[in-house]
Design a protein around this motif. Structure first.
Motif, mmCIF file in Angstrom:
data_model
loop_
_atom_site.group_PDB
_atom_site.id
_atom_site.type_symbol
_atom_site.label_atom_id
_atom_site.label_comp_id
_atom_site.label_asym_id
_atom_site.label_seq_id
_atom_site.Cartn_x
_atom_site.Cartn_y
_atom_site.Cartn_z
ATOM 1 N N LEU A 277 17.488 -38.432 16.843
ATOM 2 C CA LEU A 277 16.118 -37.963 16.993
ATOM 3 C C LEU A 277 15.621 -38.007 18.435
ATOM 4 C CD1 LEU A 277 14.149 -36.810 14.941
ATOM 5 C CD2 LEU A 277 13.064 -39.050 14.796
ATOM 6 N N PRO A 278 15.873 -39.076 19.183
ATOM 7 C CA PRO A 278 15.391 -39.107 20.574
ATOM 8 C C PRO A 278 16.009 -38.004 21.442
ATOM 9 C CG PRO A 278 15.962 -41.309 19.815
ATOM 10 C CD PRO A 278 16.494 -40.367 18.798
ATOM 11 N N TRP A 279 17.245 -37.604 21.135
ATOM 12 C CA TRP A 279 17.893 -36.575 21.951
ATOM 13 C C TRP A 279 17.295 -35.193 21.700
ATOM 14 C CZ3 TRP A 279 20.863 -38.287 25.729
ATOM 15 C CH2 TRP A 279 21.474 -39.542 25.591
ATOM 16 N N ILE A 280 16.852 -34.963 20.465
ATOM 17 C CA ILE A 280 16.273 -33.654 20.138
ATOM 18 C C ILE A 280 15.039 -33.389 20.987
ATOM 19 C CG2 ILE A 280 15.205 -32.309 18.269
ATOM 20 C CD1 ILE A 280 17.019 -33.765 16.317
ATOM 21 N N ALA A 281 14.317 -34.429 21.373
ATOM 22 C CA ALA A 281 13.116 -34.251 22.194
ATOM 23 C C ALA A 281 13.436 -33.659 23.562
ATOM 24 C CB ALA A 281 12.411 -35.603 22.376
ATOM 25 N N HIS A 282 14.715 -33.694 23.974
ATOM 26 C CA HIS A 282 15.105 -33.199 25.296
ATOM 27 C C HIS A 282 15.563 -31.729 25.277
ATOM 28 C CE1 HIS A 282 14.866 -37.053 27.427
ATOM 29 N NE2 HIS A 282 15.394 -37.615 26.341
ATOM 30 N N ILE A 283 15.405 -31.053 24.160
ATOM 31 C CA ILE A 283 15.824 -29.646 24.112
ATOM 32 C C ILE A 283 14.887 -28.806 24.971
ATOM 33 C CG2 ILE A 283 16.181 -27.641 22.629
ATOM 34 C CD1 ILE A 283 16.655 -29.546 20.305
ATOM 35 N N ALA B 86 22.018 -36.226 11.395
ATOM 36 C CA ALA B 86 21.745 -35.936 12.803
ATOM 37 C C ALA B 86 20.323 -36.338 13.175
ATOM 38 C CB ALA B 86 21.958 -34.446 13.068
ATOM 39 N N VAL B 87 19.367 -36.063 12.274
ATOM 40 C CA VAL B 87 17.973 -36.412 12.563
ATOM 41 C C VAL B 87 17.793 -37.922 12.629
ATOM 42 C CG1 VAL B 87 15.654 -36.384 11.554
ATOM 43 C CG2 VAL B 87 16.996 -34.276 11.650
ATOM 44 N N LEU B 88 18.452 -38.643 11.735
ATOM 45 C CA LEU B 88 18.287 -40.090 11.702
ATOM 46 C C LEU B 88 18.950 -40.780 12.886
ATOM 47 C CD1 LEU B 88 18.824 -40.802 7.889
ATOM 48 C CD2 LEU B 88 16.666 -40.708 9.154
ATOM 49 N N THR B 89 19.994 -40.193 13.428
ATOM 50 C CA THR B 89 20.755 -40.848 14.491
ATOM 51 C C THR B 89 20.480 -40.276 15.881
ATOM 52 O OG1 THR B 89 22.634 -39.372 14.098
ATOM 53 C CG2 THR B 89 22.598 -41.466 12.911
ATOM 54 N N GLY C 260 9.774 -32.250 23.508
ATOM 55 C CA GLY C 260 8.926 -33.424 23.410
ATOM 56 C C GLY C 260 9.246 -34.266 22.196
ATOM 57 N N PRO C 261 8.532 -35.364 22.008
ATOM 58 C CA PRO C 261 8.838 -36.318 20.933
ATOM 59 C C PRO C 261 8.800 -35.664 19.555
ATOM 60 C CG PRO C 261 7.288 -37.256 22.497
ATOM 61 C CD PRO C 261 7.419 -35.812 22.856
ATOM 62 N N LEU C 262 9.712 -36.108 18.711
ATOM 63 C CA LEU C 262 9.832 -35.602 17.345
ATOM 64 C C LEU C 262 9.876 -36.789 16.401
ATOM 65 C CD1 LEU C 262 10.517 -33.321 15.270
ATOM 66 C CD2 LEU C 262 12.914 -33.708 15.824
ATOM 67 N N SER C 263 9.035 -36.733 15.342
ATOM 68 C CA SER C 263 9.032 -37.816 14.357
ATOM 69 C C SER C 263 9.154 -37.214 12.965
ATOM 70 C CB SER C 263 7.742 -38.639 14.451
ATOM 71 O OG SER C 263 6.622 -37.814 14.184
ATOM 72 N N ILE C 264 9.912 -37.867 12.125
ATOM 73 C CA ILE C 264 10.091 -37.426 10.743
ATOM 74 C C ILE C 264 9.567 -38.526 9.829
ATOM 75 C CG2 ILE C 264 11.729 -36.701 8.991
ATOM 76 C CD1 ILE C 264 11.504 -34.738 11.255
#
Length: 536
Positions: free
Chosen positions: A330-336, A325-328, A218-222
């Motif tokens: 981030l939207p892809w990490i939500a698909h893990i 990786a987090v800055l560029t 799901g969505p991830l925000s830093i």
């Protein structure tokens, strides 16, 4: 700045790139163990890599969230009844901040050896029980079931009873991921976890995961813009302090073990007190940004060493790569997919699942029951209560060892200058009218009276006693109770009409006895440096 860091060389750049592919998925996965949003693990990762890279003493240690600290944090925050998710996050931040504060205090007080208070059989038993608990608690994410229980045995029973509702696709995905992680582990420079995650993201983006009923993170925000200290009452801080102490103790025991292992392997020097300060600063920074508690986990540290790291600059490189990786991405990490994160967690704790680590205790017939009690405590009472019970067992073992009243009775071996235990060496000769006693434990308030009572009983059963020699080689210091007991014993020997001689008295005890200035303990009584000198 840590002298070991310096300017990163090629080996450190390669190692940093390699372990970044492991650390980011693990950070997200450990957040799930703690029941927190993924950003909590990522914040902890940044704090640990940055602070320890500049302050810590080990060139291999990777400081980040660990599976054990995540499990203890979850147990600590869920033990408070009647709180919502937002309040649980506030309590988590408070625990992490207090954990950092405890580390700082311990570092300033130079308590670097504090982890030795927890016996290794207890730690290994706790680690095995914790690993079993973590694995079982990952299964609901793999099987897409929602059990009502969270305790180990009820959870296992509920999972078994709901087998008809298992998501087979999620189970297969996790098994394949485990096989890949294990198979690729032989090539340490290959970011196996990152490759597995990339494949999972591709499956989710293609829509296959939704078709199979497999959930994603799901969505991830830093957010780095709102650091702060939780607003809690005094009673709440005091309650959190009890939990933070447990978190700090298990984190340091785990971190100290990792750092020491690799320092010994490479002949590096280490500074336990400096590492306490580094861990304290890292946890304070993590807590300010609502991150998780951090420590030097064995799996990440081992991966860093295997990847060829030469200095702590590798950790700083890994932190920079993770930030990029987090800055560029981030939207892809939500698909893990969640089953893949569960597989990464299970793979990370796999080393602790090996019961062979307990085999030496059964071969030596030493402390095997203690290790089994530690395992049972975690499985029966839960992670936090099991940890506290395990610490209690260690302290009881320590007290039991110190409170023993074992006294050896010495005799002269042959015609030499050696005096040995007559129970083990019956050929040793004891001169007539003489008793030579050696307490086999340091004298302190918990055993002094009992030790002297044991010696007094032997004196009472020895007619015609002329000389009593007492060897204090096991006592580097004496507390007030021990001094009083020794003075009373000296008076008793004098009234018996015998001569008391103290042998093997340490310098600190000599200085102390000179201050006591007892008429029954003049300097001549403890002048002998050895038992043989006293017998002369």
């Amino acid at each position: 700045m840590n002298a070991a860091a310096g300017r990163p060389g090629l080996a450190d750049l390669v190692a940093g790139l390699s372990i970044a592919g492991l650390l980011l998925p693990e950070a997200v996965a450990y957040s799930g163990i703690a029941g927190m949003a993924p950003q909590a693990g990522v914040m902890a990762l940044f704090a640990g890599l940055l602070v320890y890279g500049f302050i810590g003493s080990s060139r291999f240690a990777i400081v980040s969230a660990t599976s054990s600290s995540a499990a203890v944090l979850l147990a600590a925050t869920t033990s408070v009844a009647g709180i919502d998710t937002a309040m649980r996050l506030v309590l988590s931040a408070g625990i992490v901040l207090l954990t950092g504060l405890f580390f700082i205090i311990a570092g300033v007080a130079k308590l670097g050896a504090v982890s030795s208070l927890v016996a290794k059989p207890v730690l290994r038993g706790f680690a095995l029980g914790l690993a079993l608990t973590i694995v079982v608690k990952q299964l609901p994410k793999v099987l897409a079931v929602h059990p009502a229980h969270s305790d180990f045995f009820p959870l296992v029973a509920e999972l078994a009873a709901s087998w008809r509702d298992w998501n087979v696709a999620g189970a297969v995905m996790a098994l394949v991921a485990l096989a890949l992680l294990r198979g690729l582990a032989r090539w340490r420079a290959v970011p196996a976890a990152l490759l597995v995650i990339a494949g999972g993201i591709a499956l989710d983006v293609s829509g296959l995961c939704q078709t199979w009923g497999v959930a994603a993170v799901g969505p991830l925000s830093i957010d780095f813009s709102h650091p702060g200290v939780p607003q809690l009452g005094r009673e709440q801080w005091l309650h959190l302090g009890e939990m933070a102490f447990a978190v700090a103790l298990i984190l340091y025991a785990e971190s100290y073990g990792s750092i020491r292992t690799f320092a010994l392997r490479h002949g590096d020097s280490m500074s336990a007190n400096r590492d306490l300060l580094a861990l304290g600063a890292a946890n304070l920074l993590s807590g300010l940004f609502q991150g998780m508690p951090v420590g030097a986990g064995y799996s990440a540290t081992s991966a860093n060493e295997s990847a060829g790291a030469q200095s702590s600059a590798a950790g700083l490189v890994a932190g920079a790569v993770v930030l990029l990786a987090v800055l560029t991405m981030l939207p892809w990490i939500a698909h893990i997919p969640e089953p893949l994160l569960a597989a990464i967690v299970i793979h990370a704790v796999a080393n602790s699942l090996n019961p062979a680590v307990l085999r030496p205790y059964f071969q030596w017939r030493r402390d095997r029951l203690i290790a089994l009690v530690a395992i049972a405590a975690v499985l029966v009472f839960g992670v936090l209560e099991g940890l506290l019970a395990s610490i209690g067992v260690s302290l009881l073992l320590l007290l039991r060892g110190f409170s023993r009243t074992t006294v050896s009775w010495l005799g002269r071996l042959a015609q030499g200058h050696d005096y040995v235990d007559t129970a083990r060496h019956p050929e040793a000769v004891v001169p007539p009218g003489v008793l030579i006693a050696r307490p086999e434990v340091p004298l302190f308030f918990g055993n002094a009276d009992a030790v002297f009572a044991t010696i007094q009983a032997r004196i009472d059963a020895t007619p015609g006693l002329q000389r009593m020699v007492l060897s204090l080689e096991e006592s580097p210091d004496l507390d007030a109770t021990s001094i009083e007991a020794l003075c009373e014993f000296a008076t008793s020997v004098r009234l018996r009409g015998a001569q008391l001689e103290l042998a093997r008295v340490k310098d600190k005890v000599r200085d102390l006895l000179s201050q006591v200035n007892s008429p029954d303990l003049p300097a001549a009584i403890y002048a002998a440096w050895s038992v043989d000198d006293a017998m002369q």
